[in-house]
Design an enzyme around this catalytic site. Structure first.
Site, PDB file in Angstrom:
ATOM      1  N   GLU A 186      -4.718   2.466  -4.046  1.00  0.00           N
ATOM      2  CA  GLU A 186      -3.251   2.401  -3.999  1.00  0.00           C
ATOM      3  C   GLU A 186      -2.773   1.057  -3.451  1.00  0.00           C
ATOM      4  O   GLU A 186      -1.616   0.929  -3.058  1.00  0.00           O
ATOM      5  CB  GLU A 186      -2.713   3.537  -3.119  1.00  0.00           C
ATOM      6  CG  GLU A 186      -3.068   3.418  -1.638  1.00  0.00           C
ATOM      7  CD  GLU A 186      -4.417   4.035  -1.300  1.00  0.00           C
ATOM      8  OE1 GLU A 186      -4.645   4.382  -0.134  1.00  0.00           O
ATOM      9  OE2 GLU A 186      -5.262   4.171  -2.210  1.00  0.00           O
ATOM     10  N   ASP A 217       0.861  -1.178   0.000  1.00  0.00           N
ATOM     11  CA  ASP A 217       0.000   0.000   0.000  1.00  0.00           C
ATOM     12  C   ASP A 217       0.907   1.242   0.000  1.00  0.00           C
ATOM     13  O   ASP A 217       1.912   1.308   0.721  1.00  0.00           O
ATOM     14  CB  ASP A 217      -0.895   0.018   1.253  1.00  0.00           C
ATOM     15  CG  ASP A 217      -1.973   1.085   1.157  1.00  0.00           C
ATOM     16  OD1 ASP A 217      -3.022   0.771   0.604  1.00  0.00           O
ATOM     17  OD2 ASP A 217      -1.736   2.205   1.625  1.00  0.00           O
TER      18      ASP A 217
END
Length: 578
Positions: A500, A457
């Site tokens: 993301e 992430d």
């Protein structure tokens, strides 16, 4: 006593029989005409049947693909709610902890059709939500909350005035409608609240618009969605009001009944159905959504329709053309037969039997080469040529049908590829990754070799978007995707799960090695300075498949938990959860 004939009267002359040449011409010409017409009709009807089958298969494929994508969307969102609700680490500090709001906001921003995501305690009070629309309110009377206290819940399409009044209307101009997803929040084995999400119905509209074939407007192909009660949920361009006013229900299809060969005998493809907004029938394909779990089984049906005149265009013309060709060939054969003045009876019988065999489709049936006279020989050759021509035309049509079938297969393959890829980074999406994960888990369990995953992430990605803009944020994601593809092996699977968040599937890789690879990626990304966004770092969670794992879900949950631990510990680090 007979009466004498009147003077100057004569008996009527006897009827003059037809000559042998005339009799042969009439009999043989009639036989050849019948055979030619029957063969032409049979060929024409076969061609018409093929066209109908192709049209039905095309509509069925569109309906099947649309139903499959909608079912996947419902399942993925319900599964997300279930996984988050049962994650112990997320709710360790309570549902009103400060860490909950950023999590809800990330979920909201990474899923564009999510209009509201929030949590409620067991009494229905909402301590926080993603956009603070219902914060501080009580939702105890809402069906999604009541059902979410007990189990995973997916609610059918409905209006929610309290939420819709605070949101812009749908792009179609009609009021906002929502799908509800909820799941109980567990902490230490007890239910402490409900995690809920309201998904805009625009999601289904956009999915169906993307799945419409490129030729849909020209071919007048339209997509609909009906619920389990037969009520209409979606119509072209999202305008269901006219169909509701007409009382349109889920259509009942039946096979075309023009003739036995005119009907489509393959079940499950498409059939004719009457619709309330038109007097003529439509070729209609109905496909029920293949639910992945009990909660997401809403009983929806995807319906694709096309006007019969458009769907079967060319079918009747093909029959008429084949019949005209057969009649022309029959006239030619009759003309040749009229010249056969002294045809022997055995040649006539031989040709007649051959014609009957050809009409019946007997294997190996051919027209014999009779040579008793030049006229008979010429006639037999003409019939043979006509038969071969019809067979050649049939073979050419088979080639065309196979070619169109192959084109349809290629189109379906391309559609499958697009449905499994992330359009921004070119990596696998969640659907494509799930397929690779299932295969990798099965191989690892069979061979006993290790299997690891890295969940990645981007740190403070929302800050990048807010500071530099979404275009720079997209470039950051593309750069990270390129680094992942460059650094990892060809046998590894890399996917973007959304927003993301990325995930790497490492076959034949022990967790310690996976952790080393994750730490190397941290260094590479942290040292990769960007002119447009400065220094960007990532956090990673590592996990491996355990012998007791039935599938990869538990491994993914452990990897998510490790990622959360890395975020909590300060980011820009990798944490392993065995």
């Amino acid at each position: 006593m007979s009466q004498p004939l009147p003077p100057h009267s004569h008996p009527p002359p006897p009827r003059r029989p037809w000559s042998l040449r005339t009799q042969i011409a009439v009999v043989f010409g009639s036989l050849v005409a019948l055979v030619a017409v029957l063969l032409s009709l049979a060929f024409g009807e076969l061609l018409k049947w093929r066209i109908q089958q192709e049209a039905a298969a095309s509509l069925h494929m569109v309906a099947h693909n649309a139903a499959k994508v909608l079912a996947e969307g419902l399942f993925e969102r319900s599964r997300l709610m279930q996984v988050l609700g049962s994650s112990q680490d997320l709710w360790e500090k309570g549902i009103d902890a400060p860490e909950v709001l950023p999590l809800l906001q990330r979920m909201h921003s990474s899923r564009p059709y999510s209009r509201w995501i929030g949590v409620a305690d067991i009494h229905g009070h909402v301590p926080t939500d993603s956009n603070r629309i219902l914060q501080g309110k009580n939702v105890a009377d809402q069906p999604w909350f009541q059902a979410g206290l007990k189990d995973l819940y997916v609610g059918d399409v409905h209006a929610f005035e309290g939420l819709a009044s605070r949101l812009p209307p749908s792009s179609s101009g009609e009021p906002q409608r929502f799908l509800d997803f909820s799941a109980p929040i567990f902490r230490h084995g007890e239910t402490v609240g409900v995690l809920g999400m309201h998904l805009s119905w625009d999601w289904a509209r956009d999915v169906l618009e993307e799945l419409r074939p490129t030729y849909a407007d020209h071919a007048q192909i339209e997509l609909f969605v009906f619920d389990r009660r037969g009520e209409i949920l979606y119509a072209p361009d999202g305008r269901i009001a006219p169909y509701v006013a007409l009382g349109q229900k889920l259509p009942q299809t039946e096979q075309p009944s023009a003739s036995a060969r005119d009907s489509m005998t393959t079940p499950g493809l498409a059939g004719l159905a009457q619709w309330e907004d038109a007097r003529t029938a439509f070729l209609t394909a109905v496909t029920r959504l293949p639910a992945r779990n009990l909660a997401s089984d809403l009983g929806w049906n995807v319906v694709v329709r096309q006007p019969v005149a458009t769907a079967f265009v060319g079918a009747d013309t093909a029959v008429l053309q084949a019949l005209a060709g057969g009649i022309a060939a029959a006239m030619l054969a009759a003309l040749i037969a009229s010249l056969a003045a002294r045809r022997l009876s055995e040649d006539l019988n031989s040709l007649s039997r051959a014609a009957l065999h050809i009409e019946a489709g007997t294997p190996g049936a051919v027209v014999p080469q009779a040579d008793s006279t030049r006229e008979v020989q010429r006639l037999s050759r003409t019939l043979d040529h006509m038969t071969r021509r019809l067979l050649t035309m049939n073979e050419e049509m088979e080639v065309v049908v196979r070619q169109r079938t192959l084109e349809l297969q290629h189109a379906n393959q391309e559609l499958e590829r697009q449905a499994s890829s992330d359009p921004l980074t070119g990596l696998l999406n969640r659907r494509g990754f799930d397929a690779r994960l299932a295969t990798a888990v099965a191989l690892a369990q069979r061979s006993g070799r290790p299997l690891s995953v890295i969940t990645i992430d981007v740190d403070h990605f929302k800050r990048v978007n807010d500071t530099y803009g979404h275009e720079v944020g997209d470039n950051v994601l593309r750069t990270l995707a390129q680094q992942l593809k460059t650094r990892l092996r060809a046998s590894d699977a890399v996917a973007r799960l959304g927003g993301e968040e990325f995930i790497v599937l490492l076959a034949d890789t022990a967790p310690v090695t996976a952790l080393e690879m994750a730490e190397q990626l941290l260094v590479v990304v942290a040292t990769l300075a960007r002119d447009d966004a400065g220094t960007v770092t990532i956090s990673a969670g590592v996990s491996a498949l355990r012998p007791e794992d039935e599938n990869g879900n538990a491994m993914l949950r452990r990897s998510d938990a490790a990622l959360y631990a890395a975020k909590t510990a300060g980011r820009n680090r990798a944490v392993m959860h065995l």
